[in-house]
Design a protein around this motif. Structure first.
Motif, short mmCIF file in Angstrom:
data_model
loop_
_atom_site.label_atom_id
_atom_site.label_comp_id
_atom_site.label_asym_id
_atom_site.label_seq_id
_atom_site.Cartn_x
_atom_site.Cartn_y
_atom_site.Cartn_z
N GLN A 162 0.83 -1.21 0.00
CA GLN A 162 0.00 0.00 0.00
C GLN A 162 0.86 1.25 0.00
OE1 GLN A 162 -2.34 -0.81 3.54
NE2 GLN A 162 -4.22 -1.00 2.34
N SER A 163 1.89 1.27 0.86
CA SER A 163 2.75 2.44 0.97
C SER A 163 3.51 2.71 -0.34
CB SER A 163 3.76 2.23 2.11
OG SER A 163 4.69 3.29 2.17
N LEU A 164 4.02 1.64 -0.95
CA LEU A 164 4.76 1.80 -2.20
C LEU A 164 3.89 2.45 -3.27
CD1 LEU A 164 6.74 -1.54 -2.69
CD2 LEU A 164 7.70 0.75 -2.37
N ILE A 165 2.68 1.95 -3.42
CA ILE A 165 1.82 2.40 -4.51
C ILE A 165 1.24 3.79 -4.21
CG2 ILE A 165 -0.27 1.90 -5.84
CD1 ILE A 165 0.31 -1.07 -5.41
N THR A 166 0.71 3.97 -3.00
CA THR A 166 0.05 5.25 -2.70
C THR A 166 1.03 6.41 -2.68
OG1 THR A 166 0.23 4.81 -0.32
CG2 THR A 166 -1.82 4.17 -1.41
N ASN A 221 3.68 6.75 -4.49
CA ASN A 221 4.21 7.02 -5.83
C ASN A 221 3.15 7.38 -6.85
OD1 ASN A 221 7.31 6.32 -5.98
ND2 ASN A 221 6.40 4.77 -4.64
N VAL A 222 1.93 6.88 -6.66
CA VAL A 222 0.88 7.10 -7.65
C VAL A 222 -0.20 8.02 -7.12
CG1 VAL A 222 -0.83 5.98 -9.12
CG2 VAL A 222 1.35 4.85 -8.67
N GLY A 223 -0.49 7.95 -5.81
CA GLY A 223 -1.57 8.76 -5.26
C GLY A 223 -2.91 8.13 -5.52
N PHE A 274 -7.46 1.60 -6.84
CA PHE A 274 -8.49 2.37 -7.53
C PHE A 274 -7.90 3.62 -8.17
CE2 PHE A 274 -10.98 -0.16 -4.59
CZ PHE A 274 -12.05 -0.56 -5.40
N SER A 275 -8.30 3.81 -9.41
CA SER A 275 -7.90 5.01 -10.15
C SER A 275 -9.06 5.37 -11.07
CB SER A 275 -6.65 4.73 -10.98
OG SER A 275 -6.96 3.85 -12.06
N SER A 276 -8.89 6.45 -11.80
CA SER A 276 -9.88 6.80 -12.81
C SER A 276 -9.90 5.72 -13.89
CB SER A 276 -9.54 8.15 -13.44
OG SER A 276 -10.44 8.45 -14.48
N ALA A 277 -11.08 5.27 -14.26
CA ALA A 277 -11.21 4.16 -15.21
C ALA A 277 -10.56 4.46 -16.56
CB ALA A 277 -12.68 3.81 -15.41
N GLU A 337 -8.82 13.57 4.97
CA GLU A 337 -7.41 13.47 4.61
C GLU A 337 -6.83 12.13 5.01
OE1 GLU A 337 -8.51 17.74 5.06
OE2 GLU A 337 -8.73 15.93 6.28
N SER A 338 -7.34 11.57 6.12
CA SER A 338 -6.83 10.27 6.57
C SER A 338 -7.28 9.15 5.66
CB SER A 338 -7.33 9.99 8.00
OG SER A 338 -6.81 10.95 8.88
N ILE A 339 -8.38 9.38 4.94
CA ILE A 339 -8.90 8.34 4.06
C ILE A 339 -8.19 8.37 2.72
CG2 ILE A 339 -10.96 7.53 2.85
CD1 ILE A 339 -12.60 8.76 5.15
N PHE A 340 -8.08 9.56 2.12
CA PHE A 340 -7.53 9.66 0.78
C PHE A 340 -6.05 10.05 0.76
CE2 PHE A 340 -12.09 10.57 -0.14
CZ PHE A 340 -12.31 9.43 -0.88
N GLY A 341 -5.55 10.61 1.85
CA GLY A 341 -4.17 11.08 1.85
C GLY A 341 -4.10 12.51 1.36
N ALA A 342 -3.42 13.35 2.13
CA ALA A 342 -3.40 14.77 1.81
C ALA A 342 -2.79 15.06 0.45
CB ALA A 342 -2.61 15.51 2.90
N ALA A 343 -1.90 14.17 -0.03
CA ALA A 343 -1.18 14.43 -1.28
C ALA A 343 -2.08 14.45 -2.49
CB ALA A 343 -0.07 13.40 -1.46
N ILE A 344 -3.26 13.81 -2.38
CA ILE A 344 -4.10 13.73 -3.58
C ILE A 344 -5.37 14.55 -3.45
CG2 ILE A 344 -3.24 11.47 -4.24
CD1 ILE A 344 -5.69 10.23 -2.97
N LEU A 345 -5.47 15.35 -2.39
CA LEU A 345 -6.66 16.18 -2.25
C LEU A 345 -6.50 17.49 -3.03
CD1 LEU A 345 -7.59 15.72 1.50
CD2 LEU A 345 -8.76 14.83 -0.51
#
Length: 523
Positions: free
Chosen positions: A77-81, A83-85, A110-113, A515-523
């Protein structure tokens, strides 16, 4: 069908995957038919269930195996989130707690389809880079893509196979559905314990489990097990009883002419219309009400993609199993013709063999059951997994081998299902899901239960939060009594939970910032 035996045990450090089977000497000749389950004496059932408890204790998840998988999940999870968000969630047998010792980890990102293709490439590149990174925190190897109906990035992390799929909301829905069913059934998680036992028989003894090999998928097997509970629930008191009912019923089922659905057999000639016939018990004593099934379908069915606006009809193949959550989905579509005959033969042989064992004098039943699960015990019988009170209190390495409590992490399942596919920018709002339904019957005192000290130990080591600030695997188990409303599922008044595991209210347990759900980096 010849009994299959693993030729050599797995050496320490090898990867969790199938070994090459080889035939072992045939058993003595068996009767041409097996006895009806109702004809087995209570003493034989008692002896058999006692022996089965020991077998399941060798393969049921433990605190140490669950912690190992939890750490791998958090690492990926950490590797992907980072680097990709995006959001990455576990689904399948690990969060359901029904995985075998050789089981892999299923994750979905999950990403945009409309960017899924590039997303797959990015995830593959990230893991490939970690494979080549000598300073990596975890050993990553064998990273590769599988371009199938469901695209996968597959790798091995710390000798555990990890399958990463993309935008697979169905996996999260299925997980939530099966957790609902397990709590509806109750009996100290009899549904989950039966899944573990039957998976072991299918995987180690008969080699009929594994969709990627043209065999039965895990969800298809779980659906067949659920059907047995739906029809025969009043006579099911232990995993061995469920296994025998399973083998007896499906060894006699007319697979050539019928599909199986939760509502009953469906004649293939009626397709594309799904017209279920009355179940064998007349439909008078079914476990799941029509309202329960209808509400589950409404809550857990995956919306069709834009490219699927013209819904296709159910596609018949060789082993036809109708998805309880989506009736045009054939869960048996992975089974080819050759595997179909192998599976049918395995069911018939298993029913005859187990029926013969249960007809023996009581003192012989345990030894013969151990032979019935010979491959399982040869492979994992030396892993002494105990929930002994002293071990749980010692705090040493022995305490890590206590059996994992099988209660579901409803809070996180609900959170993942609500927020998983709803990345920032989505026009769709997360759905609201109810608290879990209760067991329709009081739970009995049962030797399968873990000690309160073991549960407390479990709670202590699994209460950590993951890299994204969302707890995964954290539980609140208490001995106190509790009631929750299940009107949405059963249309009945609240009932006492008896002595079962307390399930915290999901409404208050996860009041966390977005922010805890999605991560501040992608808001």
């Amino acid at each position: 069908m010849a009994h299959l035996k693993v030729c050599s045990p797995r050496p320490n450090g090898d990867v969790f995957r199938e070994d090459r089977p080889c035939p072992s000497p045939p058993f003595p000749s068996l009767p041409t038919s097996n006895p009806d389950p109702s004809a087995v004496s209570p003493e034989s059932w008692a002896r058999g269930e006692d022996a089965t408890r020991d077998i399941v204790s060798k393969i049921q998840p433990t605190l140490v195996t669950h912690q190992a998988r939890k750490e791998v999940i958090q690492y990926v999870q950490s590797l992907i989130t980072s680097n990709v968000g995006c959001q990455v969630f576990p689904y399948g047998s690990v969060p359901l707690k029904t995985y075998l010792p050789d089981g892999d980890i299923d994750l979905t990102a999950f990403s945009s389809a409309n960017i899924e293709e590039s997303f797959v490439t990015e995830v593959h590149a990230i893991l490939k880079g970690e494979e080549n990174n000598e300073a990596a925190q975890r050993l990553v190897k064998d990273v590769h893509c599988i371009d199938a109906e469901v695209k996968l990035v597959k790798c091995i992390v710390q000798n555990i196979v990890v399958d990463i799929s993309f935008n697979q909301l169905g996996g999260l829905c299925t997980l939530r559905f099966l957790e609902q069913v397990d709590h509806y059934i109750g009996k100290d998680h009899l549904f989950k314990r039966s899944i573990i036992l039957i998976k072991a028989w299918c995987y180690y003894e008969s080699r009929i489990l594994g969709a990627h090999h043209g065999l039965i998928s895990t969800y298809a097997l779980e659906t067949l097990i659920l059907y047995i509970f739906h029809i025969f629930h009043s006579s099911l008191d232990g995993p061995l009883t469920v296994l025998y009912r399973f083998l007896d019923y499906f060894s006699k089922f007319d697979w050539e002419n019928y599909c199986i659905s939760l509502n009953g057999p469906v004649c293939k000639s009626s397709l594309p219309d799904i017209v279920a016939e009355v179940p064998e018990n007349g439909g008078d004593d079914l476990l799941l009400s029509e309202e329960f099934i209808r509400n589950c379908v409404e809550m857990f069915s995956v919306p069709s993609k834009l490219c699927e606006t013209n819904l296709r009809s159910f596609p018949p193949k060789h082993l036809n199993i109708i998805d309880p959550l989506k009736e045009n989905n054939n869960l048996g579509r992975s089974v080819n013709r050759g595997s179909f005959y192998r599976i049918c033969s395995a069911f018939k042989y298993g029913a005859r063999k187990l029926g013969w064992i249960l007809s023996l004098p009581g003192e012989r039943i345990a030894d013969e059951l151990n032979k019935f699960f010979a491959n399982t015990l040869d492979r994992h019988g030396t892993n002494c997994q105990t929930n002994d009170k002293n071990d749980a209190l010692s705090g040493g390495l022995e305490a890590l081998n206590i059996l994992l409590e099988l209660g579901g992490d409803f809070d996180n399942h609900c959170l993942n299902l609500q927020y998983g596919p709803y990345f920032p920018g989505s026009a769709t709002s997360p759905p609201l899901l109810p608290s879990p339904p209760l067991s329709p019957q009081p739970w009995k005192e049962n030797p399968w239960g873990v000690t309160s000290e073991a549960v407390q130990f479990h709670q202590n080591i699994n209460s950590q939060t993951n890299i994204n600030g969302v707890a995964w695997g954290a539980h609140a188990y208490h001995a106190n009594d509790s009631t929750l409303s299940v009107a949405a599922f059963r249309g009945e008044k609240k009932k006492p939970r008896g002595t079962g595991t307390y399930i915290p209210n999901a409404v208050v347990a996860f009041l966390v910032p977005i922010e805890s759900i999605f991560g501040a980096a992608i808001l």
